[in-house]
Design a protein around this motif. Sequence first.
Motif, PDB file in Angstrom:
ATOM      1  N   LEU A   1      37.937 -30.834  19.450  1.00 35.13           N
ATOM      2  CA  LEU A   1      39.117 -30.456  20.232  1.00 35.13           C
ATOM      3  C   LEU A   1      40.061 -31.634  20.483  1.00 35.13           C
ATOM      4  N   PRO A   2      39.555 -32.818  20.869  1.00 34.12           N
ATOM      5  CA  PRO A   2      40.473 -33.959  20.990  1.00 34.12           C
ATOM      6  C   PRO A   2      41.134 -34.305  19.659  1.00 34.12           C
ATOM      7  N   ARG A   3      40.396 -34.096  18.573  1.00 37.36           N
ATOM      8  CA  ARG A   3      40.967 -34.369  17.247  1.00 37.36           C
ATOM      9  C   ARG A   3      42.159 -33.455  16.977  1.00 37.36           C
TER      10      ARG A   3
ATOM     11  N   SER B   1      36.339 -25.081   6.480  1.00 33.39           N
ATOM     12  CA  SER B   1      35.645 -25.270   7.756  1.00 33.39           C
ATOM     13  C   SER B   1      35.642 -26.733   8.167  1.00 33.39           C
ATOM     14  N   ILE B   2      36.013 -26.969   9.406  1.00 32.16           N
ATOM     15  CA  ILE B   2      35.897 -28.297  10.009  1.00 32.16           C
ATOM     16  C   ILE B   2      34.833 -28.167  11.096  1.00 32.16           C
ATOM     17  N   SER B   3      33.643 -28.699  10.851  1.00 27.57           N
ATOM     18  CA  SER B   3      32.535 -28.452  11.770  1.00 27.57           C
ATOM     19  C   SER B   3      32.168 -29.699  12.571  1.00 27.57           C
ATOM     20  N   GLY B   4      31.663 -29.451  13.767  1.00 18.96           N
ATOM     21  CA  GLY B   4      31.253 -30.519  14.668  1.00 18.96           C
ATOM     22  C   GLY B   4      31.103 -29.941  16.060  1.00 18.96           C
TER      23      GLY B   4
ATOM     24  N   THR C   1      45.091 -34.780  18.980  1.00 22.94           N
ATOM     25  CA  THR C   1      45.603 -36.016  18.380  1.00 22.94           C
ATOM     26  C   THR C   1      46.460 -35.708  17.153  1.00 22.94           C
ATOM     27  N   GLU C   2      45.990 -34.798  16.321  1.00 22.09           N
ATOM     28  CA  GLU C   2      46.754 -34.421  15.122  1.00 22.09           C
ATOM     29  C   GLU C   2      48.083 -33.791  15.498  1.00 22.09           C
ATOM     30  N   ARG C   3      48.070 -32.949  16.493  1.00 26.47           N
ATOM     31  CA  ARG C   3      49.296 -32.258  16.875  1.00 26.47           C
ATOM     32  C   ARG C   3      50.320 -33.212  17.493  1.00 26.47           C
ATOM     33  N   ARG C   4      49.840 -34.222  18.189  1.00 28.05           N
ATOM     34  CA  ARG C   4      50.763 -35.223  18.721  1.00 28.05           C
ATOM     35  C   ARG C   4      51.445 -35.992  17.602  1.00 28.05           C
ATOM     36  N   ALA C   5      50.772 -36.052  16.452  1.00 25.83           N
ATOM     37  CA  ALA C   5      51.347 -36.707  15.277  1.00 25.83           C
ATOM     38  C   ALA C   5      52.098 -35.709  14.396  1.00 25.83           C
ATOM     39  N   GLU C   6      52.407 -34.527  14.973  1.00 26.17           N
ATOM     40  CA  GLU C   6      53.138 -33.475  14.259  1.00 26.17           C
ATOM     41  C   GLU C   6      52.356 -32.959  13.044  1.00 26.17           C
TER      42      GLU C   6
ATOM     43  N   SER D   1      34.702 -22.386  20.146  1.00 22.99           N
ATOM     44  CA  SER D   1      33.994 -23.312  21.019  1.00 22.99           C
ATOM     45  C   SER D   1      33.662 -22.573  22.315  1.00 22.99           C
ATOM     46  N   GLY D   2      33.198 -23.323  23.310  1.00 26.08           N
ATOM     47  CA  GLY D   2      32.953 -22.748  24.620  1.00 26.08           C
ATOM     48  C   GLY D   2      34.245 -22.591  25.386  1.00 26.08           C
ATOM     49  N   PRO D   3      34.293 -21.681  26.364  1.00 26.91           N
ATOM     50  CA  PRO D   3      35.543 -21.432  27.091  1.00 26.91           C
ATOM     51  C   PRO D   3      36.018 -22.618  27.909  1.00 26.91           C
ATOM     52  N   GLY D   4      35.082 -23.359  28.515  1.00 26.47           N
ATOM     53  CA  GLY D   4      35.483 -24.482  29.360  1.00 26.47           C
ATOM     54  C   GLY D   4      36.201 -25.557  28.582  1.00 26.47           C
ATOM     55  N   SER D   5      35.621 -25.939  27.457  1.00 27.68           N
ATOM     56  CA  SER D   5      36.220 -27.014  26.661  1.00 27.68           C
ATOM     57  C   SER D   5      37.560 -26.582  26.068  1.00 27.68           C
ATOM     58  N   MET D   6      37.647 -25.347  25.601  1.00 29.76           N
ATOM     59  CA  MET D   6      38.920 -24.893  25.042  1.00 29.76           C
ATOM     60  C   MET D   6      39.986 -24.752  26.118  1.00 29.76           C
ATOM     61  N   TYR D   7      39.572 -24.314  27.294  1.00 31.73           N
ATOM     62  CA  TYR D   7      40.535 -24.181  28.390  1.00 31.73           C
ATOM     63  C   TYR D   7      41.068 -25.547  28.810  1.00 31.73           C
ATOM     64  N   ASN D   8      40.162 -26.484  28.998  1.00 28.87           N
ATOM     65  CA  ASN D   8      40.557 -27.798  29.525  1.00 28.87           C
ATOM     66  C   ASN D   8      41.282 -28.662  28.505  1.00 28.87           C
ATOM     67  N   VAL D   9      41.038 -28.432  27.215  1.00 28.79           N
ATOM     68  CA  VAL D   9      41.681 -29.265  26.195  1.00 28.79           C
ATOM     69  C   VAL D   9      42.850 -28.530  25.534  1.00 28.79           C
ATOM     70  N   LEU D  10      42.585 -27.398  24.912  1.00 33.02           N
ATOM     71  CA  LEU D  10      43.632 -26.721  24.137  1.00 33.02           C
ATOM     72  C   LEU D  10      44.598 -25.930  25.011  1.00 33.02           C
ATOM     73  N   HIS D  11      44.070 -25.178  25.951  1.00 30.74           N
ATOM     74  CA  HIS D  11      44.938 -24.342  26.769  1.00 30.74           C
ATOM     75  C   HIS D  11      45.836 -25.196  27.664  1.00 30.74           C
ATOM     76  N   LYS D  12      45.259 -26.201  28.292  1.00 33.38           N
ATOM     77  CA  LYS D  12      46.059 -27.062  29.174  1.00 33.38           C
ATOM     78  C   LYS D  12      47.104 -27.853  28.404  1.00 33.38           C
ATOM     79  N   ALA D  13      46.845 -28.096  27.115  1.00 30.90           N
ATOM     80  CA  ALA D  13      47.814 -28.801  26.279  1.00 30.90           C
ATOM     81  C   ALA D  13      48.849 -27.848  25.687  1.00 30.90           C
ATOM     82  N   LYS D  14      48.750 -26.554  26.063  1.00 24.42           N
ATOM     83  CA  LYS D  14      49.669 -25.525  25.571  1.00 24.42           C
ATOM     84  C   LYS D  14      49.672 -25.472  24.046  1.00 24.42           C
ATOM     85  N   ALA D  15      48.462 -25.536  23.492  1.00 25.32           N
ATOM     86  CA  ALA D  15      48.313 -25.539  22.040  1.00 25.32           C
ATOM     87  C   ALA D  15      47.939 -24.175  21.479  1.00 25.32           C
TER      88      ALA D  15
END
Length: 369
Positions: free
Chosen positions: A82-84, A73-76, A87-92, A101-115
Motif C-alpha cells: 500500500l505505501p508503494r 499480480s503484484i504480491s506481498g 509512492t508511485e502515485r505521488r510520482a504520477e 487487503s484488510g479494511p484497516g490498512s486500505m482505509y488508513n492508507v488508500l482511502h485517506k489518500a483519496k486514491a
Amino acid sequence: MRRINYILVTLFIFVLHASATAADQIKPQWQHEWNKVLEGAKKEGRVVVSGGADYVEVFAELQKRYPDIKVVSISGNSTQLLPRIITERRAEKYLVDISLSGPGSMYNVLHKAKALDPIKPALILPEVLDESKWWKGKHRYGDEEDQYIFAFNLVPVYTWAYNTKLVNPSEIKSYWDLLQPKWKGKILLMDPTLQNSLEHLRFHYYNPELGPEFIRRLLTEMDVTASRDIRQIADWLATGKFALTGLTQVSRTRLDVAKKQGLPVDWFGAPQLKEGVPLGNQGGCVALLNRAPHPNAARVAINWLLSREGQMIFQKVRGDADSLRIDIPKDGIASHARRVEGPNYHLPDERVDNAPILKFVNEVWKRKN
C-alpha cells in the motif's frame, strides 16, 4: 425469376437482421453494460492486481476464463504494497487497478489518500448486486461511506486456547472465568505490546462487558507469561507447560493442525463465551484505484471475484476463509474459520483508534514488570 429470387433473399436477410436486432434489444440492461465492459477489457489486454500471495492463484482462474485479459499480480503484505502504491502515485505513476487487503490498512492508507474510486458503480452482475446472496442480506464495506472498500470475507477470531488435559472447557463460560485464581501462573500470552496482540486486545478493550478492567486484571493479577514466538506458544500449550494461551489466533499458532495430529489442544468456540468472539476480515477486501490504467478490466476482475464462481475459488485457495456469500458451499472451510448460526459475533471496526489501547497496555505492562 432472378428478380424475384433477389427480392426473397433480400427480404430474408432483412428479417434475420430485424430478428437479431430485436433479440439484442430485449437483452437486460446489465447484459449490454457487461458486454461493453468486457469488450473494453479485451482491448486493454491486462489488469494489475495488488494483494497477498494467495490472490495470485485466485486470479489465475480469472485469466483462464478470460484469456484475452492478462493478469499481472503484484504480491506481498499490506505494509509493503500500500505505501508503494501511494509512492508511485505521488510520482504520477498510476500502475495498479485493484487492491486486495484488510479494511484497516486500505482505509488508513488508500482511502485517506483519496486514491480510491467508489466500487458500487463498478458492480454489474446481478448475482453480485443481489444482497440476498450475502451474509445478513447486505453488502459490507470497510469505510464509513459504504462505497469504497468492499468486504467479502469474515471469519471467527478465536484467541483463547487450552490444554484439554488441564482445562475442563465447561467451566469457562465467560472471559472473566479465565481470571479465576486457579489459573494464576498458568496463562501464556502473545506479548501484549505487539501489533498482532493489539488487534485481539481491541475486542476486549471495546467490548462493554469486558473493557480495560478485564485487560488490567489479566495482565497484573494472573502472573501471566508472555512470548513472541508462536511456535513456542503452541509447544508449551501442547506439552502442558501452560494450561491456557491467549492474544494469538488459532491459525497463526497452527493449533488447528496440532489438534488434527491428536495433541491435547483445543480452543473456546463462539457459543462458549457469553461475551462473544470477534470476526476478522483477514485481507478479504477489494478496492478500485482511481485513475486505474485498465478500468474496464478492473471492473471485470472485481465482478468475477465477487461472483459465485470467484468466491468459491477464493474459499478453496485460502482454506481458512469464509466468504460473505451465502449461496456457495462451506464444507471445505476449516472448522475454526467457519461462521455458524447463533453465536454472539462482534463485527470489527478497523477504523477505531488503537492509540488508547496501546497507551493503556504499555502502562499496565510496565507496572506489572
